[in-house]
Scaffold this motif. Structure first.
Motif, PDB file in Angstrom:
ATOM      1  N   ARG A  78      17.529  94.451  32.435  1.00 42.50           N
ATOM      2  CA  ARG A  78      18.212  94.963  31.243  1.00 42.50           C
ATOM      3  C   ARG A  78      19.007  96.177  31.692  1.00 42.50           C
ATOM      4  O   ARG A  78      18.457  97.159  32.163  1.00 42.50           O
ATOM      5  CB  ARG A  78      17.182  95.328  30.174  1.00 42.50           C
ATOM      6  CG  ARG A  78      17.833  95.557  28.847  1.00 42.50           C
ATOM      7  CD  ARG A  78      16.831  95.627  27.721  1.00 42.50           C
ATOM      8  NE  ARG A  78      16.414  94.333  27.253  1.00 42.50           N
ATOM      9  CZ  ARG A  78      15.150  93.934  27.172  1.00 42.50           C
ATOM     10  NH1 ARG A  78      14.194  94.723  27.529  1.00 42.50           N
ATOM     11  NH2 ARG A  78      14.848  92.742  26.720  1.00 42.50           N
ATOM     12  N   LEU A  79      20.333  96.084  31.542  1.00 38.18           N
ATOM     13  CA  LEU A  79      21.198  97.077  32.172  1.00 38.18           C
ATOM     14  C   LEU A  79      21.613  98.199  31.257  1.00 38.18           C
ATOM     15  O   LEU A  79      21.804  99.330  31.692  1.00 38.18           O
ATOM     16  CB  LEU A  79      22.487  96.410  32.653  1.00 38.18           C
ATOM     17  CG  LEU A  79      22.423  95.589  33.919  1.00 38.18           C
ATOM     18  CD1 LEU A  79      23.751  94.928  34.166  1.00 38.18           C
ATOM     19  CD2 LEU A  79      22.058  96.477  35.086  1.00 38.18           C
TER      20      LEU A  79
ATOM     21  N   ASN B  24      27.992  86.965  33.372  1.00 38.42           N
ATOM     22  CA  ASN B  24      26.709  87.134  34.069  1.00 38.42           C
ATOM     23  C   ASN B  24      25.746  88.038  33.299  1.00 38.42           C
ATOM     24  O   ASN B  24      24.631  88.281  33.726  1.00 38.42           O
ATOM     25  CB  ASN B  24      26.913  87.637  35.511  1.00 38.42           C
ATOM     26  CG  ASN B  24      27.877  88.813  35.573  1.00 38.42           C
ATOM     27  OD1 ASN B  24      28.076  89.505  34.577  1.00 38.42           O
ATOM     28  ND2 ASN B  24      28.487  89.023  36.732  1.00 38.42           N
ATOM     29  N   LEU B  25      26.207  88.543  32.138  1.00 35.85           N
ATOM     30  CA  LEU B  25      25.320  89.317  31.260  1.00 35.85           C
ATOM     31  C   LEU B  25      25.262  88.638  29.905  1.00 35.85           C
ATOM     32  O   LEU B  25      26.258  88.068  29.456  1.00 35.85           O
ATOM     33  CB  LEU B  25      25.853  90.744  31.044  1.00 35.85           C
ATOM     34  CG  LEU B  25      26.136  91.603  32.260  1.00 35.85           C
ATOM     35  CD1 LEU B  25      26.645  92.980  31.812  1.00 35.85           C
ATOM     36  CD2 LEU B  25      24.881  91.785  33.112  1.00 35.85           C
TER      37      LEU B  25
ATOM     38  N   PHE C 270      21.779  95.159  23.697  1.00 37.73           N
ATOM     39  CA  PHE C 270      21.445  95.379  25.105  1.00 37.73           C
ATOM     40  C   PHE C 270      22.151  94.330  25.957  1.00 37.73           C
ATOM     41  O   PHE C 270      22.283  93.183  25.543  1.00 37.73           O
ATOM     42  CB  PHE C 270      19.934  95.273  25.331  1.00 37.73           C
ATOM     43  CG  PHE C 270      19.183  96.420  24.745  1.00 37.73           C
ATOM     44  CD1 PHE C 270      18.971  97.576  25.476  1.00 37.73           C
ATOM     45  CD2 PHE C 270      18.716  96.356  23.438  1.00 37.73           C
ATOM     46  CE1 PHE C 270      18.307  98.647  24.923  1.00 37.73           C
ATOM     47  CE2 PHE C 270      18.047  97.424  22.879  1.00 37.73           C
ATOM     48  CZ  PHE C 270      17.839  98.569  23.619  1.00 37.73           C
ATOM     49  N   PHE C 271      22.559  94.733  27.153  1.00 33.20           N
ATOM     50  CA  PHE C 271      23.156  93.782  28.109  1.00 33.20           C
ATOM     51  C   PHE C 271      22.101  93.470  29.168  1.00 33.20           C
ATOM     52  O   PHE C 271      21.562  94.382  29.807  1.00 33.20           O
ATOM     53  CB  PHE C 271      24.373  94.395  28.809  1.00 33.20           C
ATOM     54  CG  PHE C 271      25.556  94.672  27.920  1.00 33.20           C
ATOM     55  CD1 PHE C 271      25.606  94.216  26.603  1.00 33.20           C
ATOM     56  CD2 PHE C 271      26.644  95.387  28.411  1.00 33.20           C
ATOM     57  CE1 PHE C 271      26.713  94.474  25.793  1.00 33.20           C
ATOM     58  CE2 PHE C 271      27.754  95.652  27.620  1.00 33.20           C
ATOM     59  CZ  PHE C 271      27.778  95.196  26.308  1.00 33.20           C
ATOM     60  N   THR C 272      21.849  92.186  29.367  1.00 32.37           N
ATOM     61  CA  THR C 272      20.826  91.755  30.318  1.00 32.37           C
ATOM     62  C   THR C 272      21.416  90.735  31.282  1.00 32.37           C
ATOM     63  O   THR C 272      22.179  89.846  30.851  1.00 32.37           O
ATOM     64  CB  THR C 272      19.657  91.116  29.535  1.00 32.37           C
ATOM     65  OG1 THR C 272      19.225  92.051  28.552  1.00 32.37           O
ATOM     66  CG2 THR C 272      18.483  90.775  30.429  1.00 32.37           C
ATOM     67  N   ALA C 273      21.043  90.838  32.568  1.00 31.33           N
ATOM     68  CA  ALA C 273      21.577  89.899  33.577  1.00 31.33           C
ATOM     69  C   ALA C 273      21.009  88.502  33.343  1.00 31.33           C
ATOM     70  O   ALA C 273      19.800  88.340  33.227  1.00 31.33           O
ATOM     71  CB  ALA C 273      21.223  90.387  34.976  1.00 31.33           C
TER      72      ALA C 273
ATOM     73  N   THR D 278      30.122  90.998  33.306  1.00 28.92           N
ATOM     74  CA  THR D 278      30.875  90.513  32.148  1.00 28.92           C
ATOM     75  C   THR D 278      29.963  89.965  31.056  1.00 28.92           C
ATOM     76  O   THR D 278      28.848  89.518  31.324  1.00 28.92           O
ATOM     77  CB  THR D 278      31.831  89.389  32.584  1.00 28.92           C
ATOM     78  OG1 THR D 278      31.081  88.415  33.317  1.00 28.92           O
ATOM     79  CG2 THR D 278      32.969  89.904  33.429  1.00 28.92           C
ATOM     80  N   ILE D 279      30.499  89.992  29.847  1.00 29.18           N
ATOM     81  CA  ILE D 279      29.796  89.409  28.697  1.00 29.18           C
ATOM     82  C   ILE D 279      30.751  88.397  28.049  1.00 29.18           C
ATOM     83  O   ILE D 279      31.902  88.277  28.456  1.00 29.18           O
ATOM     84  CB  ILE D 279      29.383  90.487  27.663  1.00 29.18           C
ATOM     85  CG1 ILE D 279      30.617  91.261  27.157  1.00 29.18           C
ATOM     86  CG2 ILE D 279      28.356  91.429  28.240  1.00 29.18           C
ATOM     87  CD1 ILE D 279      30.324  92.201  26.004  1.00 29.18           C
TER      88      ILE D 279
END
Ligand SMILES: C[S@@+](CC[C@H](N)C(=O)[O-])C[C@H]1O[C@@H](n2cnc3c(N)ncnc32)[C@H](O)[C@@H]1O
Length: 236
Positions: free
Chosen positions: A91-92, A149-150, A168-171, A182-183
């Protein structure tokens, strides 16, 4: 990465409406890191007074090192790039900015357009909108890809408005050092406004907008009320 989370006056005037999560005291749950924790399975953060080993403290945990940098791209403005190898499921980032009402976000969109603001940073967060245009964190620099990739997840955060969802941005896969992070935007906006996607992927749809699904690609799967379902976030 400094998180500046500003709440405007339109946010949370009625403290009776705050989301309060109960501490997890399930015996099967060891450290609130998986779906054995009822809070994790409902996509909601545990309260600060949860068990000592609780790992479901999303909005409070700070990373020791930031695994990405902000850099210029050739044709899409700034973007995020992996500074180190990033493992799947890391989780980034917590998308931070001013939390405003949907009505105010529409006014701001018009205002930003008149001011010549080149990029759109507004992100739907439950019944609210997060606007990092002026106050926010590095999350605002995540560009769109048709093969991102997110993934973007929505979580209820203890002590915030019950209708607010943190993003949240997660891989979604292992990401090698140097890759762009990227999302998928799926901008929900006037389809007559063309927003050309320059992600360069072979499966690129050519647009940043959410496109209607072709009939044969429509999923028959129903969204179950399954608590473990990850909720996708929406761009405006
Ligand atoms: C959230 S911002 C991303 C950061 C932005 N590149 C910047 O420099 O501040 C979203 C904007 O970036 C641009 N953008 C992001 N992904 C893109 C893509 N795949 N193709 C074209 N433009 C893109 C669009 O202008 C979009 O409105």
């Amino acid at each position: 990465m400094r998180i500046k989370h500003r709440f405007t006056t339109s946010y949370c005037q009625d403290t009776g409406k705050l989301h309060k999560t109960l501490a997890c005291n399930y015996e099967e749950c060891v450290d609130c890191s998986d779906h054995s924790c009822p809070n994790v399975s409902r996509s909601q953060e545990c309260p600060p007074n949860c068990k000592k080993r609780c790992k479901n403290q999303l909005s409070r945990i700070r990373m020791n090192t930031i695994p990405f940098v902000i850099a210029e791209t050739r044709d899409k403005g700034k973007s995020l790039f992996a500074k180190t190898h990033i493992s799947k499921e890391t989780r980034l980032l917590y998308y931070a900015g001013e939390i405003i009402s949907k009505a105010e976000s529409l006014e701001r969109l018009t205002k930003y357009e008149a001011e010549g603001v080149e990029h759109n940073y507004l992100f739907e967060c439950g019944q609210f909108v997060c606007d990092p245009t002026k106050y926010g964190n590095a999350g605002k620099y995540a560009n769109n890809s048709c093969d991102p990739n997110l993934e973007t997840e929505q979580w209820k955060i203890h002590g915030t408005h019950k209708d607010y969802r943190a993003i949240f941005f997660t891989a979604v896969r292992d990401i090698p050092k140097g890759d762009e992070l990227t999302i998928k935007y799926d901008f929900e906006c006037d389809p007559s406004i063309e927003r050309k996607c320059l992600c360069g992927e072979t499966i690129c749809t050519g647009s940043l907008n959410k496109l209607p699904l072709e009939p044969n690609k429509r999923s028959n799967k129903r969204s179950s009320s399954g608590a473990s379902e990850k909720k996708k976030a929406k761009r405006l």
